[in-house]
Design a protein around this motif. Sequence first.
Motif, short mmCIF file in Angstrom:
data_model
loop_
_atom_site.label_atom_id
_atom_site.label_comp_id
_atom_site.label_asym_id
_atom_site.label_seq_id
_atom_site.Cartn_x
_atom_site.Cartn_y
_atom_site.Cartn_z
N SER A 1 0.88 -1.16 0.00
CA SER A 1 0.00 0.00 0.00
C SER A 1 0.92 1.22 0.00
N GLN B 1 1.29 5.37 -0.13
CA GLN B 1 0.72 6.71 -0.06
C GLN B 1 1.70 7.67 -0.73
N GLN C 1 -4.54 11.54 -1.55
CA GLN C 1 -5.35 10.66 -2.39
C GLN C 1 -5.38 9.27 -1.77
N ASP D 1 -4.58 5.41 -1.17
CA ASP D 1 -3.33 4.69 -1.37
C ASP D 1 -3.40 3.84 -2.63
N LEU D 2 -2.26 3.68 -3.27
CA LEU D 2 -2.13 2.77 -4.39
C LEU D 2 -1.84 1.39 -3.81
N GLY E 1 -1.16 -2.70 -4.68
CA GLY E 1 -0.85 -3.68 -5.71
C GLY E 1 0.46 -4.38 -5.44
N LEU F 1 3.49 -1.32 -10.89
CA LEU F 1 2.56 -2.11 -10.08
C LEU F 1 1.67 -2.95 -10.99
N ASN G 1 -1.43 -3.21 -11.20
CA ASN G 1 -2.65 -2.54 -11.68
C ASN G 1 -2.33 -1.51 -12.76
N GLN H 1 0.00 0.74 -12.97
CA GLN H 1 0.37 2.08 -12.52
C GLN H 1 1.88 2.18 -12.41
N VAL I 1 4.94 4.45 -10.62
CA VAL I 1 5.16 5.34 -9.49
C VAL I 1 6.65 5.65 -9.38
#
Length: 126
Positions: free
Chosen positions: A78, A80, A91, A93-94, A96, A108, A110, A112, A114
């Motif tokens: 997770s 942030q 926002q 948390d991402l 994955g 990730l 999903n 994404q 980062v």
Amino acid sequence: MNESDYEYDPKMVQIFFERYYQDRGMVKWQGYYLSDHTAALKKEAHELAKRYPPKSHQSLEKRASILAEAYANHKTVSIQLDTLDLNGNFQPDLVGKLLGYHEDTLFLDNEQFVSLSEIRHVTLLD
């Protein structure tokens, strides 16, 4: 001349409203809508801030260590981000699995991407 010198003439009043008076329509209500809208936005921002409170800012070494463990053991993380929305709230948390990385960009599951420098806090979930 004073006010008592004028006589009420309904015909003149009717002519005034038909020919000269311009109704401002909704313009006169704008102030009411604006304050109600502002109050609703503040309430929503307050609720968002409660849902996604700021987590502690981890050092780069700590973040890298947790991410390396997640990558090596196929664990879910997770994340942030250290970015705020227009209202100053964090926002969601991402969440994955870490599939890979290139330099300081993480991938990730999903779909994404980062940047390591954008991350505020990482938590292992598995």
